[in-house]
Design a protein around this motif. Structure first.
Motif, mmCIF file in Angstrom:
data_model
loop_
_atom_site.group_PDB
_atom_site.id
_atom_site.type_symbol
_atom_site.label_atom_id
_atom_site.label_comp_id
_atom_site.label_asym_id
_atom_site.label_seq_id
_atom_site.Cartn_x
_atom_site.Cartn_y
_atom_site.Cartn_z
ATOM 1 N N GLY A 1 0.865 -1.044 -0.099
ATOM 2 C CA GLY A 1 -0.108 0.063 0.037
ATOM 3 C C GLY A 1 0.823 1.326 -0.029
ATOM 4 N N GLU A 2 0.512 1.972 0.887
ATOM 5 C CA GLU A 2 1.498 3.340 1.112
ATOM 6 C C GLU A 2 2.591 3.160 2.146
ATOM 7 N N GLY A 3 2.893 1.854 2.674
ATOM 8 C CA GLY A 3 3.848 1.918 3.502
ATOM 9 C C GLY A 3 4.961 1.180 2.896
ATOM 10 N N GLY A 4 6.395 1.143 3.612
ATOM 11 C CA GLY A 4 7.571 0.526 3.111
ATOM 12 C C GLY A 4 8.552 1.561 3.740
ATOM 13 N N LEU A 5 9.652 1.764 2.979
ATOM 14 C CA LEU A 5 10.849 2.767 3.283
ATOM 15 C C LEU A 5 10.290 3.991 3.035
ATOM 16 N N LEU A 6 10.208 5.036 4.002
ATOM 17 C CA LEU A 6 9.652 6.467 3.813
ATOM 18 C C LEU A 6 10.728 7.302 4.027
ATOM 19 N N ARG B 1 9.190 2.512 18.402
ATOM 20 C CA ARG B 1 8.315 1.519 17.634
ATOM 21 C C ARG B 1 6.863 1.914 17.874
ATOM 22 N N GLY B 2 5.809 1.473 17.323
ATOM 23 C CA GLY B 2 4.534 1.419 18.053
ATOM 24 C C GLY B 2 3.547 2.685 17.108
ATOM 25 N N ILE B 3 4.239 3.124 16.107
ATOM 26 C CA ILE B 3 3.295 3.859 15.070
ATOM 27 C C ILE B 3 2.451 3.125 14.525
ATOM 28 N N PRO B 4 1.174 3.481 14.605
ATOM 29 C CA PRO B 4 0.287 2.396 13.810
ATOM 30 C C PRO B 4 0.401 2.394 12.399
ATOM 31 N N LYS B 5 0.333 1.236 11.830
ATOM 32 C CA LYS B 5 0.609 0.929 10.282
ATOM 33 C C LYS B 5 -0.930 0.819 9.714
ATOM 34 N N GLY B 6 -1.123 1.035 8.398
ATOM 35 C CA GLY B 6 -2.297 0.692 7.663
ATOM 36 C C GLY B 6 -1.688 0.459 6.223
ATOM 37 N N VAL B 7 -2.646 -0.020 5.131
ATOM 38 C CA VAL B 7 -2.519 0.105 3.815
ATOM 39 C C VAL B 7 -2.340 1.441 3.443
ATOM 40 N N VAL B 8 -3.235 2.402 4.061
ATOM 41 C CA VAL B 8 -3.050 3.898 3.778
ATOM 42 C C VAL B 8 -2.641 4.734 4.962
ATOM 43 N N HIS B 9 -2.177 6.140 4.736
ATOM 44 C CA HIS B 9 -2.088 7.010 5.844
ATOM 45 C C HIS B 9 -1.075 6.552 6.908
#
Length: 415
Positions: free
Chosen positions: A146-151, A200-208
């Motif tokens: 999604g929008e996640g990965g190495l940012l 750590r612990g920042i929420p992840k999602g397919v978006v945002h």
């Protein structure tokens, strides 16, 4: 036949739309060497996401379909520190091409660049002289999707001595920030040390997933996060989602944060992917709206920026309105930088570079659009000092229409 944008051509005003046939005019430009730079800004992420609550109101007095400043040009043009109402952009070079899903960028002291590939999870060193990209290492644990990965990427304020590279990235369970020692004496591909997790612990999602990180003038580390499509996280002060975070280089809460035991600096954000400071050390942030208004916000510690109760200028008690807004198809903002008294904001869906001239903490005039449709989706903007910027395209992020040479890093001279 595709038209060619030649080195040195200037673009003013709103710019031309995408040419017929959906082809983009692209620069055939020489690589240029860069001088070393100080402040490091990196990364940002795509638009879109699930629907949220209705009830957002347009900015009061704003024309439909256009960017809106909170102060009129006539009211602010006389301010001594006001930037000129009209600016210009000159594309002066192309440092690199054929990059895959570039996101965060961190200039090195010698002018070369570290560039993160969102989907490959690698960091490459790009030569400012030749444009050649060499992978220095892969970040362990990156789980692209999604929008996640190495940012986002950022260099330690003490990089000259500690050689630490900071990265914001998505794992199987969360988003997190880690730092790695960069050892140029090791073999290419093996030059990154083991990651030391800072937060750590920042929420992840397919978006945002947010993703921007940057060290501020106070030498503290700031991060823009997203609410992952779960709108309630933005107002949940115990969650790290939908926030701007401020922490020490070791990931600890900073004295002066709104809550002494928390890294949360501001809340009520939907998806922050742009962070930059002006000459007076004010923090600006770009944020994706939902269906109507994208935002540029002036960030104050402890302030509530309204999401999901507000999108755009709602005028709700206890919530901060943005300084400027755009229709989502004109912006979908990612990275920002400050140069020549203006905020420069990259647009993904909008495929243009926005200039917001400042008069202190307000716009000096209506925003201007440049390079519209000429290079496709625009991901990151990095200030190099003076009137120089880097601009990173984002056509290979699975939402663009890549052409030969994509993705690119361009150099700009701005006024």
């Amino acid at each position: 036949m595709r038209s060619v944008v030649r080195t040195g051509r200037r673009f003013g005003g709103a710019g031309a739309g995408r040419p017929a046939g959906h082809g983009r005019a692209r620069g055939v430009l020489a690589a240029v060497a860069l001088a070393g730079c100080g402040a490091l800004l990196a990364g940002c992420s795509p638009e879109g996401g699930p629907a949220g609550p209705a009830g957002a109101s347009p900015p009061r007095g704003a024309p439909s379909g256009s960017a809106s400043a909170s102060a009129s040009a006539s009211a602010s043009a006389s301010a001594p520190s006001a930037a000129p109402a009209k600016g210009s952009v000159e594309v002066t070079g192309e440092i690199a091409r054929d990059l895959e899903s570039p996101w965060g960028v961190a200039p090195l002291p010698d002018g070369d660049l570290l560039v993160a590939s969102r989907d490959k999870g690698t960091i490459s060193r790009v030569s400012a002289a030749s444009g050649k990209a060499v992978v220095i290492g892969k970040v362990p644990g990156v789980a692209p999707g999604g929008e996640g990965g190495l940012l986002g990427l950022a260099l330690s304020p003490s990089f000259a001595s500690d050689r630490m590279v900071y990265a914001y990235f998505t794992t199987e369970s969360d988003n997190r920030i880690a730092r790695m020692r960069y050892d140029e004496k090791r073999e290419p591909g093996q030059q990154l040390g083991a990651p030391d997790t800072v937060l750590r612990g920042i929420p992840k999602g397919v978006v945002h997933n947010g993703g921007r990180i940057a060290f501020g003038p106070d030498r503290m580390l700031y991060a823009g996060t997203g609410e992952t499509g779960e709108t309630g996280l933005a107002q949940d002060r115990k969650s790290l989602g939908g926030k701007i975070l401020r922490m020490t280089p070791d990931g600890q809460p900073v004295h002066g944060n709104p809550e002494p035991d928390s890294v949360v600096y501001s809340h009520g954000h939907r998806n922050v992917q742009g962070l930059a400071w002006d000459q007076d050390k004010r923090l600006w942030a770009a944020e994706f709206g939902q269906n109507t208004w994208d935002e540029l916000n002036l960030i104050e510690p402890g302030a509530n920026y309204g999401w999901p109760q507000a999108e755009g200028k709602a005028g709700l008690a206890g919530m901060r309105d943005p300084v400027a807004v755009w229709r989502t198809d004109e912006a979908s903002p990612s990275g920002i930088a400050v140069a020549r008294g203006s905020v420069w904001m990259a647009g993904l869906k909008g495929e243009r570079l926005w200039r917001i001239p400042l008069a202190g903490d307000r716009p000096a005039a209506e925003p201007e659009a440049f390079l519209q449709g000429r290079y496709g989706r625009l991901r990151s903007v990095v200030a190099l000092g003076g009137d120089r910027l880097l601009l990173v395209t984002s056509e290979t992020d699975r939402r663009g229409s890549p052409e030969a040479g994509d993705d690119r890093i361009l150099t700009l001279t701005v006024r």
